[in-house]
Design a protein around this motif. Structure first.
Motif, short mmCIF file in Angstrom:
data_model
loop_
_atom_site.label_atom_id
_atom_site.label_comp_id
_atom_site.label_asym_id
_atom_site.label_seq_id
_atom_site.Cartn_x
_atom_site.Cartn_y
_atom_site.Cartn_z
N ARG A 281 -12.96 0.03 3.65
CA ARG A 281 -12.48 1.08 4.54
C ARG A 281 -12.18 0.53 5.93
O ARG A 281 -12.73 -0.48 6.35
N ARG A 282 -11.34 1.27 6.63
CA ARG A 282 -11.04 0.89 8.00
C ARG A 282 -12.26 1.07 8.89
O ARG A 282 -12.48 0.30 9.83
N LEU A 283 -13.06 2.10 8.61
CA LEU A 283 -14.28 2.35 9.38
C LEU A 283 -15.29 3.00 8.45
O LEU A 283 -14.96 3.93 7.71
N TYR A 284 -16.53 2.50 8.49
CA TYR A 284 -17.58 3.05 7.63
C TYR A 284 -18.82 3.30 8.49
O TYR A 284 -19.20 2.47 9.32
N SER A 285 -19.46 4.45 8.28
CA SER A 285 -20.58 4.87 9.13
C SER A 285 -21.90 4.27 8.67
O SER A 285 -22.81 4.97 8.21
N ALA A 286 -22.00 2.97 8.74
CA ALA A 286 -23.26 2.25 8.54
C ALA A 286 -23.36 1.21 9.65
O ALA A 286 -22.38 0.92 10.34
N ARG A 287 -24.54 0.63 9.84
CA ARG A 287 -24.76 -0.21 11.01
C ARG A 287 -24.02 -1.53 10.96
O ARG A 287 -23.67 -2.10 11.99
N GLY A 288 -23.79 -2.08 9.78
CA GLY A 288 -23.26 -3.44 9.69
C GLY A 288 -24.42 -4.42 9.64
O GLY A 288 -25.39 -4.21 8.91
N PHE A 289 -24.37 -5.48 10.45
CA PHE A 289 -25.52 -6.39 10.46
C PHE A 289 -25.68 -7.08 11.80
O PHE A 289 -24.73 -7.21 12.59
N LEU A 290 -26.91 -7.52 12.03
CA LEU A 290 -27.27 -8.37 13.17
C LEU A 290 -27.99 -9.57 12.59
O LEU A 290 -28.97 -9.42 11.86
N LEU A 291 -27.51 -10.77 12.89
CA LEU A 291 -28.13 -11.98 12.35
C LEU A 291 -28.39 -13.00 13.44
O LEU A 291 -27.77 -12.98 14.51
N GLN A 292 -29.30 -13.89 13.13
CA GLN A 292 -29.64 -15.01 14.00
C GLN A 292 -29.30 -16.31 13.27
O GLN A 292 -29.52 -16.43 12.06
N TYR A 293 -28.75 -17.28 13.99
CA TYR A 293 -28.45 -18.58 13.39
C TYR A 293 -29.12 -19.68 14.20
O TYR A 293 -29.28 -19.58 15.42
N GLN A 294 -29.54 -20.73 13.51
CA GLN A 294 -30.18 -21.86 14.16
C GLN A 294 -30.08 -23.09 13.27
O GLN A 294 -29.83 -22.97 12.07
N ALA A 295 -30.26 -24.25 13.87
CA ALA A 295 -30.21 -25.51 13.12
C ALA A 295 -31.62 -25.91 12.72
O ALA A 295 -32.59 -25.67 13.44
N LEU A 296 -31.72 -26.52 11.55
CA LEU A 296 -33.00 -26.95 11.02
C LEU A 296 -33.01 -28.47 10.96
O LEU A 296 -32.13 -29.09 10.36
#
Length: 412
Positions: A281-296
C-alpha cells in the motif's frame, strides 16, 4: 460529666480500627519506584541519548518521559518478574504469595486462605515467572515523547497476574541521530553504530516504492542489526506476507518477517548486509520499524611493514613476515593478535616491523683494563661469538661460508 468517658471510648475505637487496618493484608499500588532512576548518557552523532532504567510494581501506572522535546522513546528491555513482589507488598504479606512463587504461577492471583481441601493447579499455572512485555510497551510508547502504560490493561492476560516487579529500560534518542530515508548505503565502524527508522514511524509506513539499505564494514568484521520495534502488516490466512522485511548477506537470506516483534537480532556472516522493506500500500497504519546497527569485532588493523595477513577471523588476526624475516622482539615469523571485548590484546600502533633473520647484535663486556664489543650472529636461536681475539673467525671448519667479524677494543 460523661463527656470525657465518651471521648476516651471514641479514641479507643479509633485506635482499634487503625490497628486492624494496619494488620490487614493489602497491596500497595504505587507509581513511584522505591529505587531511584539510573540515568546515563550515550553520545551519538545527533546529540546525547539518555538511557533510563527503573523497577516498578506491575499493578501500578508507569510513566515514561523524555526530558528533551527533540527526543523520542524506544524500549530496550521490559520484563515482568512474578517472584519479585517486594515492590508491591509489605514484608509480612510475602508469605501469602510464597506458595505461588514456588508453583511458578504468573497467570492468577488467588488468596490461598480461601482455598479449602485438596486441589490441583492447572497446567497454565506452571508457566515461566519472567514475561517479556516489550511488544505491548512498544505499542503504547515507542516513538512517543512521553506515555503512560498500565500492564494490567495494555498487556494481554496481565489482569490475572500476581503483583510483581517490572524491570524497565528505555532510551530517549534525539531525532537528529536517527536516519529516516530509504535507499542509502551505510558505513558501519566499530564503536560508531547508529539507528534507522522507516519514514512515518511510529504513525504509519509508506509503500509502493523501493525502500532498502546496504550496510558495509571492514573485511574481517560482521554487522549486527537489532529491531527494537518491528510492526508491519501481519501474515495472510495462508501464512504469506504482503508486506515484508528481508535481510540478506551476499545473496543468502538471513531473515524474513511480517507482523510484530521486539528485540530481534540478526548477525551477518560477512562485512556486507542488505535490508529490504517491501510494502504494497501507499500508506499503512502500522508503526514500521526502528532498528539499531553496529559492527562486531575489533577495529581494522594494517599489517606491519614487511608482513601480510595470513589468517583473519572475527576474533583473531595472524600476521606473517615475508620469507627471510622475523619480528625482532619475538624472533618469530608469525604473530597472532586476539580480539576480546572489541579490543586487540596488543597495542596495534606499537607492532614492530619485520627485520632480516640474520643480523648483528652488539654485546658489551667490561673488565679491568678494556671493554670488548663482540658481534653475535643468531643462527637458529643460538648465538656464536665472532672475532673473540681481534682476528678473523670462520664459522664451521671447512664450511663454504666464511663469516668474518672484527672485534673492537676500547681502552677504559
Amino acid at each position: 460529666m460523661a463527656w470525657p468517658a465518651a471521648t476516651t471510648l471514641t479514641s479507643l475505637l479509633v485506635l482499634l480500627i487503625t490497628l486492624a487496618a494496619c494488620s490487614s493484608s493489602r497491596i500497595i499500588v504505587t507509581t513511584q519506584a522505591p529505587f531511584g532512576r539510573i540515568l546515563k548518557a550515550v553520545k551519538l552523532h545527533g546529540g546525547y541519548m539518555e538511557v533510563i532504567q527503573e523497577q516498578r510494581c506491575s499493578h501500578g501506572l508507569l510513566r515514561l518521559t523524555c526530558r528533551s522535546l527533540k527526543a523520542f522513546i524506544f524500549i530496550l528491555q521490559a520484563e515482568y518478574h512474578a517472584n519479585h513482589t517486594e515492590l508491591c507488598l509489605k514484608e509480612k504479606n510475602l508469605e501469602e504469595l510464597r506458595m505461588w512463587e514456588h508453583k511458578g504461577s504468573t497467570r492468577r492471583w488467588i488468596d490461598m486462605r480461601e482455598l479449602k481441601g485438596n486441589y490441583i493447579l492447572d497446567d497454565e499455572d506452571n508457566k515461566a515467572d519472567v514475561v517479556d512485555i516489550r511488544s505491548s510497551l512498544n505499542k503504547r510508547c515507542s516513538g512517543q515523547k512521553h506515555c503512560r502504560y498500565n500492564a494490567t490493561i495494555d498487556q494481554p492476560g496481565a489482569h490475572s497476574w500476581i503483583p510483581g516487579e517490572i524491570l524497565l529500560k528505555y532510551a530517549c534518542i534525539p531525532e537528529a541521530a536517527v536516519k529516516r530515508y530509504c535507499n542509502q548505503e551505510v558505513k558501519v565502524t566499530i564503536g560508531e553504530g547508529g539507528y534507522i527508522n522507516t519514514p512515518g514511524y511510529p504513525l504509519y509506513y509508506l509503500g509502493q516504492s523501493a525502500c532498502g539499505w546496504t550496510f558495509r564494514t571492514f573485511p574481517g568484521q560482521r554487522i549486527v542489526l537489532i529491531f527494537h520495534d518491528l510492526n508491519i502488516r501481519g501474515p495472510q490466512m495462508d501464512g504469506s506476507c504482503v508486506d515484508i522485511v528481508r535481510v540478506r548477506d551476499r545473496g543468502s537470506t538471513l531473515f524474513e518477517f511480517c507482523g510484530t516483534a521486539a528485540g530481534t537480532r540478526i548477525v551477518s556472516n560477512s562485512n556486507v548486509l542488505t535490508l529490504d522493506f517491501v510494502a504494497s500500500r501507499r500508506l499503512y497504519s502500522a508503526r514500521g520499524f526502528l532498528l539499531q546497527y553496529q559492527a562486531l569485532g575489533c577495529p581494522e588493523i594494517l599489517a606491519p611493514n614487511g608482513s601480510y595477513v595470513s589468517n583473519g577471523t572475527l576474533t583473531s588476526r595472524t600476521f606473517s613476515c615475508k620469507s627471510g624475516s622475523v619480528f625482532p622482539d619475538s624472533k618469530e615469523r608469525k604473530r597472532t593478535l586476539e580480539c576480546k571485548n572489541g579490543k586487540w590484546n596488543e597495542t596495534t600502533t606499537k607492532l614492530p616491523a619485520c627485520v632480516g633473520r640474520i643480523q648483528a647484535f652488539v654485546r658489551q663486556y667490561q673488565n679491568r683494563t678494556e671493554c670488548h664489543r663482540y658481534l653475535w650472529l643468531p643462527i637458529e636461536g643460538t648465538f656464536f661469538p665472532l672475532g673473540e681475539h681481534g682476528g678473523e673467525s670462520h664459522f664451521g671448519e671447512g664450511s663454504n661460508r666464511d663469516i668474518k667479524a672484527q672485534s673492537i677494543s676500547q681502552a677504559k
